[in-house]
Design a protein around this motif. Structure first.
Motif, PDB file in Angstrom:
ATOM      1  N   VAL A   1      -4.704  11.460 -12.032  1.00 31.60           N
ATOM      2  CA  VAL A   1      -5.498  11.510 -10.807  1.00 31.60           C
ATOM      3  C   VAL A   1      -6.847  10.852 -11.063  1.00 31.60           C
ATOM      4  CG1 VAL A   1      -6.657  13.035  -9.163  1.00 31.60           C
ATOM      5  CG2 VAL A   1      -4.347  13.578  -9.947  1.00 31.60           C
ATOM      6  N   GLY A   2      -7.238   9.952 -10.157  1.00 37.22           N
ATOM      7  CA  GLY A   2      -8.502   9.237 -10.267  1.00 37.22           C
ATOM      8  C   GLY A   2      -8.390   7.907 -10.985  1.00 37.22           C
ATOM      9  N   GLU A   3      -7.301   7.685 -11.693  1.00 46.73           N
ATOM     10  CA  GLU A   3      -7.130   6.413 -12.394  1.00 46.73           C
ATOM     11  C   GLU A   3      -6.580   5.363 -11.434  1.00 46.73           C
ATOM     12  OE1 GLU A   3      -6.563   7.766 -16.993  1.00 46.73           O
ATOM     13  OE2 GLU A   3      -4.737   7.512 -15.815  1.00 46.73           O
ATOM     14  N   ARG A   4      -6.839   4.092 -11.758  1.00 42.99           N
ATOM     15  CA  ARG A   4      -6.513   2.982 -10.858  1.00 42.99           C
ATOM     16  C   ARG A   4      -5.601   1.971 -11.526  1.00 42.99           C
ATOM     17  NH1 ARG A   4     -11.465  -0.099  -9.659  1.00 42.99           N
ATOM     18  NH2 ARG A   4     -11.765   0.123 -11.870  1.00 42.99           N
TER      19      ARG A   4
ATOM     20  N   THR B   1      -5.163   3.562  -6.346  1.00 40.97           N
ATOM     21  CA  THR B   1      -5.755   4.707  -7.022  1.00 40.97           C
ATOM     22  C   THR B   1      -4.886   5.933  -6.791  1.00 40.97           C
ATOM     23  OG1 THR B   1      -7.958   3.812  -6.590  1.00 40.97           O
ATOM     24  CG2 THR B   1      -7.854   6.110  -7.240  1.00 40.97           C
ATOM     25  N   VAL B   2      -4.643   6.705  -7.851  1.00 38.79           N
ATOM     26  CA  VAL B   2      -3.911   7.963  -7.722  1.00 38.79           C
ATOM     27  C   VAL B   2      -4.894   9.003  -7.190  1.00 38.79           C
ATOM     28  CG1 VAL B   2      -2.610   9.757  -8.921  1.00 38.79           C
ATOM     29  CG2 VAL B   2      -2.379   7.360  -9.638  1.00 38.79           C
ATOM     30  N   ILE B   3      -4.595   9.542  -6.012  1.00 40.11           N
ATOM     31  CA  ILE B   3      -5.471  10.516  -5.366  1.00 40.11           C
ATOM     32  C   ILE B   3      -5.089  11.945  -5.763  1.00 40.11           C
ATOM     33  CG2 ILE B   3      -6.238  11.432  -3.133  1.00 40.11           C
ATOM     34  CD1 ILE B   3      -7.270   8.644  -3.748  1.00 40.11           C
ATOM     35  N   SER B   4      -3.797  12.255  -5.718  1.00 40.52           N
ATOM     36  CA  SER B   4      -3.357  13.603  -6.083  1.00 40.52           C
ATOM     37  C   SER B   4      -1.888  13.600  -6.461  1.00 40.52           C
ATOM     38  CB  SER B   4      -3.596  14.583  -4.934  1.00 40.52           C
ATOM     39  OG  SER B   4      -2.770  14.270  -3.834  1.00 40.52           O
ATOM     40  N   VAL B   5      -1.492  14.642  -7.188  1.00 42.87           N
ATOM     41  CA  VAL B   5      -0.096  14.847  -7.556  1.00 42.87           C
ATOM     42  C   VAL B   5       0.232  16.310  -7.249  1.00 42.87           C
ATOM     43  CG1 VAL B   5       1.600  14.811  -9.424  1.00 42.87           C
ATOM     44  CG2 VAL B   5      -0.275  13.143  -9.416  1.00 42.87           C
ATOM     45  N   LYS B   6       1.251  16.517  -6.407  1.00 49.44           N
ATOM     46  CA  LYS B   6       1.699  17.868  -6.056  1.00 49.44           C
ATOM     47  C   LYS B   6       3.217  17.900  -6.169  1.00 49.44           C
ATOM     48  CE  LYS B   6      -2.028  18.892  -2.833  1.00 49.44           C
ATOM     49  NZ  LYS B   6      -2.393  19.218  -1.453  1.00 49.44           N
ATOM     50  N   GLY B   7       3.721  18.535  -7.190  1.00 45.54           N
ATOM     51  CA  GLY B   7       5.169  18.593  -7.386  1.00 45.54           C
ATOM     52  C   GLY B   7       5.738  17.204  -7.573  1.00 45.54           C
ATOM     53  N   ASP B   8       6.674  16.842  -6.699  1.00 46.68           N
ATOM     54  CA  ASP B   8       7.316  15.527  -6.780  1.00 46.68           C
ATOM     55  C   ASP B   8       6.595  14.465  -5.973  1.00 46.68           C
ATOM     56  OD1 ASP B   8       9.267  16.573  -8.394  1.00 46.68           O
ATOM     57  OD2 ASP B   8      10.736  16.858  -6.789  1.00 46.68           O
ATOM     58  N   SER B   9       5.487  14.831  -5.321  1.00 51.73           N
ATOM     59  CA  SER B   9       4.775  13.884  -4.467  1.00 51.73           C
ATOM     60  C   SER B   9       3.500  13.377  -5.124  1.00 51.73           C
ATOM     61  CB  SER B   9       4.399  14.544  -3.133  1.00 51.73           C
ATOM     62  OG  SER B   9       5.561  14.873  -2.416  1.00 51.73           O
TER      63      SER B   9
ATOM     64  N   GLU C   1      -6.449  -0.198  -1.729  1.00 51.03           N
ATOM     65  CA  GLU C   1      -7.528  -1.031  -1.189  1.00 51.03           C
ATOM     66  C   GLU C   1      -7.098  -2.480  -1.346  1.00 51.03           C
ATOM     67  OE1 GLU C   1     -11.536  -0.018  -2.647  1.00 51.03           O
ATOM     68  OE2 GLU C   1     -10.531   1.686  -3.626  1.00 51.03           O
ATOM     69  N   ALA C   2      -7.075  -3.200  -0.213  1.00 48.32           N
ATOM     70  CA  ALA C   2      -6.632  -4.595  -0.238  1.00 48.32           C
ATOM     71  C   ALA C   2      -7.304  -5.339   0.903  1.00 48.32           C
ATOM     72  CB  ALA C   2      -5.112  -4.669  -0.095  1.00 48.32           C
ATOM     73  N   PRO C   3      -7.387  -6.656   0.809  1.00 51.37           N
ATOM     74  CA  PRO C   3      -7.923  -7.448   1.922  1.00 51.37           C
ATOM     75  C   PRO C   3      -7.103  -7.209   3.192  1.00 51.37           C
ATOM     76  CG  PRO C   3      -7.671  -8.806  -0.040  1.00 51.37           C
ATOM     77  CD  PRO C   3      -7.019  -7.497  -0.331  1.00 51.37           C
ATOM     78  N   LYS C   4      -7.734  -7.342   4.348  1.00 53.51           N
ATOM     79  CA  LYS C   4      -7.058  -7.080   5.620  1.00 53.51           C
ATOM     80  C   LYS C   4      -5.836  -7.963   5.835  1.00 53.51           C
ATOM     81  CE  LYS C   4     -10.985  -5.187   8.060  1.00 53.51           C
ATOM     82  NZ  LYS C   4     -11.824  -5.214   9.258  1.00 53.51           N
ATOM     83  N   GLU C   5      -5.842  -9.160   5.277  1.00 54.86           N
ATOM     84  CA  GLU C   5      -4.712 -10.069   5.495  1.00 54.86           C
ATOM     85  C   GLU C   5      -3.484  -9.708   4.661  1.00 54.86           C
ATOM     86  OE1 GLU C   5      -7.520 -12.002   2.523  1.00 54.86           O
ATOM     87  OE2 GLU C   5      -7.776 -11.123   4.488  1.00 54.86           O
ATOM     88  N   VAL C   6      -3.625  -8.769   3.731  1.00 60.58           N
ATOM     89  CA  VAL C   6      -2.491  -8.320   2.919  1.00 60.58           C
ATOM     90  C   VAL C   6      -1.757  -7.231   3.687  1.00 60.58           C
ATOM     91  CG1 VAL C   6      -1.800  -7.181   0.772  1.00 60.58           C
ATOM     92  CG2 VAL C   6      -3.638  -8.880   0.741  1.00 60.58           C
ATOM     93  N   LYS C   7      -0.478  -7.451   3.954  1.00 55.72           N
ATOM     94  CA  LYS C   7       0.322  -6.471   4.680  1.00 55.72           C
ATOM     95  C   LYS C   7       0.850  -5.432   3.699  1.00 55.72           C
ATOM     96  CE  LYS C   7       1.642  -9.830   8.135  1.00 55.72           C
ATOM     97  NZ  LYS C   7       2.709 -10.594   8.738  1.00 55.72           N
ATOM     98  N   ILE C   8       0.675  -4.163   4.045  1.00 50.82           N
ATOM     99  CA  ILE C   8       1.125  -3.065   3.193  1.00 50.82           C
ATOM    100  C   ILE C   8       2.040  -2.177   4.035  1.00 50.82           C
ATOM    101  CG2 ILE C   8       0.420  -1.091   1.799  1.00 50.82           C
ATOM    102  CD1 ILE C   8      -2.314  -2.514   1.475  1.00 50.82           C
TER     103      ILE C   8
END
Length: 77
Positions: A8-11, A21-29, A35-42
């Motif tokens: 958690v917290g590492e990028r 960035t890893v925000i949280s880990v809860k069980g299997d989730s 964070e990416a430029p607006k033109e990058v589709k995610i």
């Protein structure tokens, strides 16, 4: 494929302009922030797969025999 272990917290930085960035880990989730430029589709994987399937369906050739009747029509200009 590259497999990485992050806490958690590492990028992960991709091509200098995409940061995951890893925000949280809860069980299997795992909760990630991207964070990416607006033109990058995610997309989530299942959404991307649905888009690909829909595009393939749209590209399937259709029966164009009904358009043959237009060949004989004379259009006034």
């Amino acid at each position: 494929m590259l497999a990485l272990t992050r806490k958690v917290g590492e990028r992960i930085v991709i091509d200098e302009n995409i940061v995951v960035t890893v925000i949280s880990v809860k069980g299997d989730s795992i909760r990630l922030a991207v964070e990416a430029p607006k033109e990058v589709k995610i997309y989530r994987g299942e959404i991307f797969d649905a888009i690909v399937a829909e595009n393939k369906q749209a590209a399937v050739s259709q029966d164009l025999s009904e358009l043959d009747m237009l060949k004989g029509l004379k259009i006034k200009k």
